[in-house]
Design an enzyme around this catalytic site. Structure first.
Site, short mmCIF file in Angstrom:
data_model
loop_
_atom_site.label_atom_id
_atom_site.label_comp_id
_atom_site.label_asym_id
_atom_site.label_seq_id
_atom_site.Cartn_x
_atom_site.Cartn_y
_atom_site.Cartn_z
CB CYS A 1 -2.07 1.34 -1.65
SG CYS A 1 -2.72 2.68 -0.62
CB CYS B 1 -1.08 5.17 2.40
SG CYS B 1 -2.67 4.35 2.54
CB SER B 2 1.92 1.40 2.10
OG SER B 2 1.60 1.63 3.47
CB CYS B 3 -3.93 -0.27 1.47
SG CYS B 3 -4.47 1.24 2.30
#
Lengths: 107, 219, 100
Positions: B119, B122-124
């Protein structure tokens, strides 16, 4: 438009940035406050106080130098503060006041 | 990177200790987070045990959940097809649910195509099946580099792919989460589903690794 | 995520699409490195709430169809040195895509 003319990406928009920094595969054990901060996100979402897109926007609104310097959950903390103040859930003054108590406890 | 282990008695857990490294030295932003949590409780906006309950439910999720899904797909071709067609309903068969308004897609690694997930914004991450994302998945270095030099990043993870295997990087930029379905290792023909699940590493379900070889797992 | 679930989708699998070249400072989910680039629709997903309004306290409606768009690595990075069959997929909201 050539690559040269493109505006620079925002600090969070990371794909393709020039870096040769190796990926650090080590993993730190989470501190309690990190668990609590992650949990706070879930609780605020489940109560309908914030949605994920707002949380992301709050993180993206962190000025670039601070974005680079903060750890992952520190960014979340900054985002929560932006959103909770903006929504009138908490005031900066009461957070500052509570900080004094937390400071005394943790030094 | 600390590999610090702590033993916590059950009593301590039930009194609301999240089970991480005890907070000793806290940064400004960490303290700010705790201050906001305390205020929210004092104001009755969240209940005193909301945070702790949420910590416990998050800690209940781990890559072993995803590994169970993968192992089932390895032994049951019909399940594998359902997983690839509609991952949300397939994992529901095994008792897993997913965050509302979030999609889930399983992508199969084959002899021609290798998937790796990131991602960049962000940090999906499919936390409901894999637990919390590892630090490196959230790191600026991984997010920057894996889209532009995936083979170099995979090499750092010990994965050298032949050039006839296409690398397909998946940037999860919307509300669809991705689970990589790695190929079943050779030499596992006689193994039971539960043993197979032990071969399925977290990294193999992100796409930066392969499942373990069967000789590495004691039976 | 059934591939045919978004009835109003204006693009279909295999369509060539170009990602709009817009650089708003406000919240959006289109990464910088695919802006202005051309790829092909791989999968048509459901319509999801629009993050660009939802990030600012609105409902995110109407929902917007999301597509998995596949790019050849060589079309994204001039310097890409890997094999020609290396690709990237990103999930892109419909209003960021133009016919190519």
């Amino acid at each position: 438009m050539s690559e040269r003319e493109k505006p620079a990406p925002a600090a969070h928009d990371r794909g393709g940035w020039a870096t040769e920094e190796p990926v650090d595969q080590g993993e730190h054990q989470w501190a309690d406050w990190e668990y609590r901060t992650q949990a706070l996100a879930r609780v605020l979402r489940s109560k309908g106080i914030v949605v994920t897109d707002e949380m992301r926007r709050g993180i993206e609104s962190i000025p670039a130098p601070e974005y680079e310097a903060l750890s992952y959950f520190e960014r979340w903390s900054a985002s929560f503060e932006t959103l909770l103040v903006e929504k009138g859930v908490l005031t900066p003054a009461e957070i500052d006041e509570k900080m004094k108590e937390v400071e005394e406890r943790w030094g | 990177m600390s590999e610090h282990q702590h033993d916590h008695g059950a009593g301590e857990e039930s009194q609301g200790h999240p089970g991480g490294t005890p907070d000793i030295q806290l940064s400004y932003r960490a303290k700010r987070s705790l201050a906001m949590q305390e205020l929210l409780v004092e104001k009755g906006i969240i209940a005193p045990d909301d945070i702790q309950r949420s910590v416990e439910s998050a800690r209940a999720r781990s890559p072993s959940d995803g590994a169970r899904v993968v192992a089932r797909a390895w032994v049951d071709p019909a399940f594998k097809q359902r997983l690839l067609d509609n991952a949300l309903t397939a994992i529901a068969e095994l008792g897993y649910d997913f965050v509302a308004d979030t999609g889930l897609v399983a992508l199969e690694n084959t002899d021609e195509l290798h998937h790796v997930v990131v991602c960049t914004l962000c940090s999906c991450y499919p936390g409901a099946l894999l637990g919390p994302p590892p630090d490196w998945y959230k790191s600026l270095a991984y997010r920057s580099r894996v889209v532009i030099e995936p083979r170099a990043v995979l090499r750092e993870f010990g994965l050298e792919l032949e050039s006839d295997i296409g690398v397909r990087v998946i940037d999860s930029t919307a509300e669809i989460r991705y689970l990589v379905l790695p190929g079943r290792p050779a030499g596992t023909e006689g193994m039971a589903e539960e043993q197979l699940a032990e071969l399925v590493t977290r990294n193999s379900m992100i796409g930066v690794g392969l499942p373990l070889s069967p000789e590495l797992v004691t039976t | 995520m059934s591939p045919d679930s978004s009835d109003s989708a204006i693009f279909g699998p295999g369509d060539r699409v170009r990602v709009s070249e817009r650089y708003p400072a406000s919240h959006h989910r289109t990464p910088w490195y695919i802006k202005g680039k051309t790829g092909r629709v791989d999968v048509v997903y459901d319509a999801y709430m629009n993050p660009e309004s939802r990030a600012y306290g609105q409902a995110g409606l109407p929902r917007v169809t999301v597509y998995r768009v596949e790019f050849d690595q060589a079309d994204l990075w001039e310097s890409y040195r890997g094999p020609a069959n290396d690709r990237i997929c990103a999930d892109v909201f419909e209003h960021w895509l133009e016919p190519a």
